[in-house]
Design a protein around this motif. Structure first.
Motif, PDB file in Angstrom:
ATOM      1  N   THR A 134      62.775  34.120  -8.447  1.00  0.00           N
ATOM      2  CA  THR A 134      63.881  34.032  -9.399  1.00  0.00           C
ATOM      3  C   THR A 134      63.339  33.892 -10.814  1.00  0.00           C
ATOM      4  O   THR A 134      62.212  33.449 -11.030  1.00  0.00           O
ATOM      5  N   VAL A 135      64.178  34.266 -11.790  1.00  0.00           N
ATOM      6  CA  VAL A 135      63.816  34.147 -13.204  1.00  0.00           C
ATOM      7  C   VAL A 135      65.016  33.593 -13.956  1.00  0.00           C
ATOM      8  O   VAL A 135      66.170  33.951 -13.665  1.00  0.00           O
ATOM      9  N   HIS A 136      64.744  32.729 -14.902  1.00  0.00           N
ATOM     10  CA  HIS A 136      65.784  32.246 -15.813  1.00  0.00           C
ATOM     11  C   HIS A 136      65.534  32.855 -17.190  1.00  0.00           C
ATOM     12  O   HIS A 136      64.514  32.569 -17.830  1.00  0.00           O
ATOM     13  N   VAL A 137      66.447  33.722 -17.640  1.00  0.00           N
ATOM     14  CA  VAL A 137      66.364  34.299 -18.986  1.00  0.00           C
ATOM     15  C   VAL A 137      67.192  33.405 -19.895  1.00  0.00           C
ATOM     16  O   VAL A 137      68.430  33.437 -19.869  1.00  0.00           O
ATOM     17  N   GLY A 138      66.516  32.569 -20.669  1.00  0.00           N
ATOM     18  CA  GLY A 138      67.189  31.557 -21.468  1.00  0.00           C
ATOM     19  C   GLY A 138      67.436  31.981 -22.895  1.00  0.00           C
ATOM     20  O   GLY A 138      67.255  33.135 -23.280  1.00  0.00           O
ATOM     21  N   GLY A 139      67.841  30.983 -23.692  1.00  0.00           N
ATOM     22  CA  GLY A 139      68.048  31.217 -25.113  1.00  0.00           C
ATOM     23  C   GLY A 139      66.803  30.865 -25.905  1.00  0.00           C
ATOM     24  O   GLY A 139      65.734  30.634 -25.335  1.00  0.00           O
TER      25      GLY A 139
END
Length: 335
Positions: free
Chosen positions: A183-188
């Protein structure tokens, strides 16, 4: 007026409202301020009253938009402002909305608003690490509510916040239950405190699920969302699930996946950090972390009006986002 404010334990703006018969303070507080003014022998001159009469019943809000088109499509800011305006209208207050380039520009706007008595208070968004705005607002004695608190070590400013970490943890647990391990979290932007909170919560939730966390910072725009997604899907092995911090990046990521022949949700599951019409009309409709953003804005505006009215500042926890499952998520592929 400063002596009256100190003795009454309120802001100078509240004293001004009370002595000039303006809305914005309760009758009990107005009577107390008038009584203290008489005890101190206060008498406002006619020219001063005329100057103060130019002050409008307005709340100030500054925002830094990453691009000229972001405001037209990003659901969070649009709905937040809508909720703020709705609440202010009920109290016959207006909204002074000012676009700023950076923190220095924003502080200059606060100083001007304060010196010219243009606003009764301000709402502050997008706190950053080492943010200078709270201290500056305390020094200006300008009533304020921080959207995205709580603020450690700050007692004179009110704040309202939502448990972003809990929502992200719920999304990770859901994906893990579907068998996703990449999984990947594309954040701010990483300097934003709420981005840091979400990324930290993602890492903690991944550790609990036995997943290696991967965090990629972005800027909330569709362009960056597309660029990051293309790079991720070109890697070996590519992720099987991506959590985007907002709706715009998630929709852009879906478009890139389609261009590259990556099937959603068979090959890639997508979760958007905000809900919007965009998330609902695309195919497949996106699984989202949904919350009442307009209600959040209205709650923040109401809290600020309470502070302007002489209420004590505090930290208020608003409702957290909830996971709404649609068609963009499915069990992890077996290959």
């Amino acid at each position: 007026m400063a002596d009256i404010a100190n003795r009454a334990g309120v802001s100078r703006m509240a004293v001004s409202y009370a002595l000039n018969g303006r809305a914005g303070v309760s009758e009990e507080l107005r009577e107390r301020i008038v009584r203290i003014a008489h005890e101190l022998g206060f008498s406002a001159s006619a020219p001063a009253r005329e100057l103060r009469g130019a002050v409008v019943q307005a709340i100030g809000l500054t925002m830094r938009w990453p691009s000229s088109t972001a405001f037209n499509v990003e659901v969070f800011r649009r709905e937040l402002i809508s909720g703020i305006q709705s609440e202010l209208m009920q109290h016959r207050f207006g909204l002074a909305l000012q676009s700023v380039a950076d923190a220095e520009d924003e502080l200059a706007v606060y100083r001007r608003w304060s010196s010219e008595r243009r606003v009764a208070g301000v709402l502050v968004c997008d706190l950053e690490t080492g943010d200078p705005r709270p201290a500056a607002l305390e020094e200006l004695d300008l009533p304020a509510v921080i959207i995205g608190g709580p603020l450690p070590g700050t007692t004179r400013l009110a704040s309202i916040w939502s448990d972003d970490g809990r929502a992200i943890a719920e999304a990770v647990a859901y994906l893990a239950a579907l068998g996703h391990r990449r999984t990947v979290h594309v954040g701010g932007p990483p300097q934003l405190l709420h981005s840091a909170v979400r990324s930290a919560a993602y890492g903690t939730a991944c550790a609990a699920a036995g997943i290696e966390p991967v965090v990629v910072p972005a800027d909330y725009t569709g362009e960056m969302g597309a660029q990051v997604t293309r790079r991720l899907l070109s890697g070996a092995p590519p992720p099987t699930a991506v959590i985007y911090d907002n709706d715009v990046m998630a929709v852009a990521g879906l478009g890139v996946a389609m261009e590259m022949g990556v099937r959603v949700p068979e090959d890639l599951s997508i979760v958007a950090g905000d809900d919007s019409a965009l998330c609902q009309v695309v195919r497949p409709p996106l699984t989202v972390l949904k919350r009442d953003i307009a209600g959040y804005g209205a709650h923040a505006a109401g809290l600020l009006l309470d502070v302007v009215d002489g209420g004590a500042p505090g930290a208020v926890l608003d409702h957290a986002a909830e996971l709404v499952v649609r068609s963009s998520t499915a069990p992890a592929p077996r290959h």
